[in-house]
Design a protein around this motif. Sequence first.
Motif, PDB file in Angstrom:
ATOM      1  N   ARG A 115       0.823  -1.201   0.000  1.00  0.00           N
ATOM      2  CA  ARG A 115       0.000   0.000   0.000  1.00  0.00           C
ATOM      3  C   ARG A 115       0.864   1.261   0.000  1.00  0.00           C
ATOM      4  O   ARG A 115       0.474   2.288  -0.553  1.00  0.00           O
ATOM      5  CB  ARG A 115      -0.933   0.009   1.215  1.00  0.00           C
ATOM      6  N   SER A 116       2.012   1.178   0.631  1.00  0.00           N
ATOM      7  CA  SER A 116       2.909   2.331   0.671  1.00  0.00           C
ATOM      8  C   SER A 116       3.959   2.279  -0.433  1.00  0.00           C
ATOM      9  O   SER A 116       4.462   3.321  -0.868  1.00  0.00           O
ATOM     10  CB  SER A 116       3.612   2.416   2.032  1.00  0.00           C
ATOM     11  N   ASN A 117       4.291   1.074  -0.884  1.00  0.00           N
ATOM     12  CA  ASN A 117       5.287   0.934  -1.951  1.00  0.00           C
ATOM     13  C   ASN A 117       5.078  -0.393  -2.675  1.00  0.00           C
ATOM     14  O   ASN A 117       5.701  -1.395  -2.343  1.00  0.00           O
ATOM     15  CB  ASN A 117       6.705   1.003  -1.378  1.00  0.00           C
ATOM     16  N   PRO A 118       4.188  -0.414  -3.672  1.00  0.00           N
ATOM     17  CA  PRO A 118       3.911  -1.668  -4.370  1.00  0.00           C
ATOM     18  C   PRO A 118       5.036  -2.148  -5.274  1.00  0.00           C
ATOM     19  O   PRO A 118       5.037  -3.299  -5.708  1.00  0.00           O
ATOM     20  CB  PRO A 118       2.652  -1.335  -5.187  1.00  0.00           C
ATOM     21  N   VAL A 119       5.998  -1.271  -5.560  1.00  0.00           N
ATOM     22  CA  VAL A 119       7.119  -1.651  -6.428  1.00  0.00           C
ATOM     23  C   VAL A 119       8.202  -2.300  -5.573  1.00  0.00           C
ATOM     24  O   VAL A 119       8.731  -1.674  -4.650  1.00  0.00           O
ATOM     25  CB  VAL A 119       7.685  -0.421  -7.171  1.00  0.00           C
ATOM     26  N   LEU A 120       8.539  -3.537  -5.873  1.00  0.00           N
ATOM     27  CA  LEU A 120       9.560  -4.239  -5.094  1.00  0.00           C
ATOM     28  C   LEU A 120      10.955  -3.708  -5.433  1.00  0.00           C
ATOM     29  O   LEU A 120      11.216  -3.311  -6.576  1.00  0.00           O
ATOM     30  CB  LEU A 120       9.502  -5.741  -5.384  1.00  0.00           C
ATOM     31  N   PRO A 121      11.850  -3.688  -4.451  1.00  0.00           N
ATOM     32  CA  PRO A 121      13.193  -3.147  -4.697  1.00  0.00           C
ATOM     33  C   PRO A 121      14.026  -4.063  -5.582  1.00  0.00           C
ATOM     34  O   PRO A 121      13.819  -5.281  -5.616  1.00  0.00           O
ATOM     35  CB  PRO A 121      13.780  -3.047  -3.286  1.00  0.00           C
ATOM     36  N   VAL A 137       6.934  -5.430   5.977  1.00  0.00           N
ATOM     37  CA  VAL A 137       7.574  -6.384   5.068  1.00  0.00           C
ATOM     38  C   VAL A 137       7.899  -7.675   5.797  1.00  0.00           C
ATOM     39  O   VAL A 137       7.635  -8.779   5.292  1.00  0.00           O
ATOM     40  CB  VAL A 137       8.850  -5.775   4.448  1.00  0.00           C
ATOM     41  N   SER A 138       8.473  -7.575   6.996  1.00  0.00           N
ATOM     42  CA  SER A 138       8.846  -8.779   7.734  1.00  0.00           C
ATOM     43  C   SER A 138       7.622  -9.620   8.078  1.00  0.00           C
ATOM     44  O   SER A 138       7.687 -10.851   8.094  1.00  0.00           O
ATOM     45  CB  SER A 138       9.619  -8.416   9.007  1.00  0.00           C
ATOM     46  N   ALA A 139       6.491  -8.968   8.348  1.00  0.00           N
ATOM     47  CA  ALA A 139       5.265  -9.718   8.624  1.00  0.00           C
ATOM     48  C   ALA A 139       4.827 -10.492   7.393  1.00  0.00           C
ATOM     49  O   ALA A 139       4.462 -11.672   7.470  1.00  0.00           O
ATOM     50  CB  ALA A 139       4.162  -8.766   9.084  1.00  0.00           C
ATOM     51  N   GLU A 140       4.869  -9.841   6.230  1.00  0.00           N
ATOM     52  CA  GLU A 140       4.447 -10.496   4.999  1.00  0.00           C
ATOM     53  C   GLU A 140       5.400 -11.617   4.597  1.00  0.00           C
ATOM     54  O   GLU A 140       4.971 -12.656   4.087  1.00  0.00           O
ATOM     55  CB  GLU A 140       4.353  -9.459   3.878  1.00  0.00           C
ATOM     56  N   VAL A 141       6.682 -11.413   4.829  1.00  0.00           N
ATOM     57  CA  VAL A 141       7.672 -12.398   4.409  1.00  0.00           C
ATOM     58  C   VAL A 141       7.817 -13.527   5.427  1.00  0.00           C
ATOM     59  O   VAL A 141       7.827 -14.716   5.064  1.00  0.00           O
ATOM     60  CB  VAL A 141       9.029 -11.711   4.163  1.00  0.00           C
ATOM     61  N   ASN A 142       7.907 -13.194   6.698  1.00  0.00           N
ATOM     62  CA  ASN A 142       8.229 -14.208   7.707  1.00  0.00           C
ATOM     63  C   ASN A 142       7.013 -14.858   8.358  1.00  0.00           C
ATOM     64  O   ASN A 142       7.084 -16.011   8.771  1.00  0.00           O
ATOM     65  CB  ASN A 142       9.113 -13.589   8.800  1.00  0.00           C
ATOM     66  N   LEU A 143       5.911 -14.136   8.461  1.00  0.00           N
ATOM     67  CA  LEU A 143       4.730 -14.687   9.135  1.00  0.00           C
ATOM     68  C   LEU A 143       3.723 -15.237   8.123  1.00  0.00           C
ATOM     69  O   LEU A 143       3.328 -16.400   8.202  1.00  0.00           O
ATOM     70  CB  LEU A 143       4.076 -13.612  10.004  1.00  0.00           C
ATOM     71  N   HIS A 160       3.168 -11.462  -7.583  1.00  0.00           N
ATOM     72  CA  HIS A 160       3.938 -10.402  -6.934  1.00  0.00           C
ATOM     73  C   HIS A 160       4.422 -10.853  -5.554  1.00  0.00           C
ATOM     74  O   HIS A 160       5.545 -10.524  -5.140  1.00  0.00           O
ATOM     75  CB  HIS A 160       3.070  -9.148  -6.813  1.00  0.00           C
ATOM     76  N   TYR A 161       3.592 -11.613  -4.849  1.00  0.00           N
ATOM     77  CA  TYR A 161       4.015 -12.094  -3.536  1.00  0.00           C
ATOM     78  C   TYR A 161       5.151 -13.115  -3.667  1.00  0.00           C
ATOM     79  O   TYR A 161       6.085 -13.117  -2.858  1.00  0.00           O
ATOM     80  CB  TYR A 161       2.839 -12.707  -2.783  1.00  0.00           C
ATOM     81  N   LEU A 165       8.813 -12.827  -1.821  1.00  0.00           N
ATOM     82  CA  LEU A 165       9.461 -13.882  -1.036  1.00  0.00           C
ATOM     83  C   LEU A 165      10.842 -14.236  -1.588  1.00  0.00           C
ATOM     84  O   LEU A 165      11.756 -14.574  -0.826  1.00  0.00           O
ATOM     85  CB  LEU A 165       8.587 -15.132  -1.009  1.00  0.00           C
ATOM     86  N   GLN A 166      11.000 -14.162  -2.892  1.00  0.00           N
ATOM     87  CA  GLN A 166      12.293 -14.477  -3.500  1.00  0.00           C
ATOM     88  C   GLN A 166      13.386 -13.541  -3.013  1.00  0.00           C
ATOM     89  O   GLN A 166      14.558 -13.934  -2.960  1.00  0.00           O
ATOM     90  CB  GLN A 166      12.188 -14.425  -5.024  1.00  0.00           C
ATOM     91  N   LEU A 167      13.018 -12.313  -2.651  1.00  0.00           N
ATOM     92  CA  LEU A 167      14.011 -11.378  -2.129  1.00  0.00           C
ATOM     93  C   LEU A 167      14.617 -11.889  -0.828  1.00  0.00           C
ATOM     94  O   LEU A 167      15.739 -11.523  -0.474  1.00  0.00           O
ATOM     95  CB  LEU A 167      13.369 -10.009  -1.888  1.00  0.00           C
TER      96      LEU A 167
END
Length: 370
Positions: A115-121, A137-143, A160-161, A165-167
């Motif tokens: 919502r704040s930055n939909p473009v992945l780094p 980010v950590s919640a989405e990736v780790n939890l 996109h998810y 996760l690949q990052l």
Amino acid sequence: MANYIFHFNGSIHPGYPFWDFGAAGKCHLDRETAAEELGFSRIDGFVYNWNTEPIDVLNARMDGLLGGLQRYDCLLVHWPFSPNFNHRWIQTFIDRVHLFGVNLIFLVDDMASWRSNPVLPNPAKVNIENYMASLDVSAEVNLLSQGDGFIFHSEAMLKHYREQLQLADKKLTDKVSWYGPSLNMTNYFQGRRHFDQGVDYAGALFKAAFLHELPDNFKLNIYGAREKDKELIKNKNIHLHARVDPEAIPQMLEGSYGLVWDSESYPDVVGPLGQYERYNTPAKFPMYLSANEPVIVWSQAATADFVRKNQIGLVLDSLAELPNAVRDVSEERYNQMITNVMRISPLIRNGFFLKKAILDVMAKIYVRSV
């Protein structure tokens, strides 16, 4: 095997959590109702805030919440959890579900970091450790990634998810599905729409500054207006309607089309929330369809292909195209759109697309291919 959906109560008073918070409460209610119509039972929990809760107290609480679960059961849970719960609480919840041998399916409603930055780094240009340090980010990736199954808004959101996760060198299970046009469970009883009644927009006008740039004679109906919005309409052909209960809005929509658009400026889609629509399905989209109303969407939105394939509205690259696009639709073409919408709208109103997504992901979990 038994199936459950987790429901959070926010108050001891009758009512539904987040009911006055945009469309959040209505969306949660509809998803839970759809699951219950498939035979899911509801597990109730209470939202609270206790960041220093002792671990023995927390474990005892989890036993009380989840103690009725048995091996091979299925538990459907909305993501994200309430913001009241910290990462330790969520991790303890996930661990306890898995300790019981239960299949945890996350019904993904929102991705906070997008919502704040939909473009992945780009990992070649950005310190990924700093990116992962964000709590969202950590919640989405780790939890979130610890689920046994997932239901996303769209195939684009799933893709996109996976990339997110690949990052972190993580992979997602293949037990996934998506529910595309979403749902808005309502009993609609209004008459057939006409092609020259203007465009509806559900949302406060102050959040949609781009609408001010449309021609003065372009007819707009705004639902969710505030008293201050009267100062914003000037001499434009804008009709304001105060916010009403979300259950009532489909019956009130007067226009020929429902606009699904989010941008910080006119005429192109600018800003993170607008770009977020590449992946999510805004609540406006099924709400309009539930009211037998064709929709207008951005060409890059996750919903655009559904609109094109089913011919249920207009797909625009830019809002500058809107006046001419509406004007150029003949009455014959509009009536065909209405016919197409009325083929889709009963499926939106009875939650078909979500029900199918739930059954699809459960089949991937429980049915082994030979």
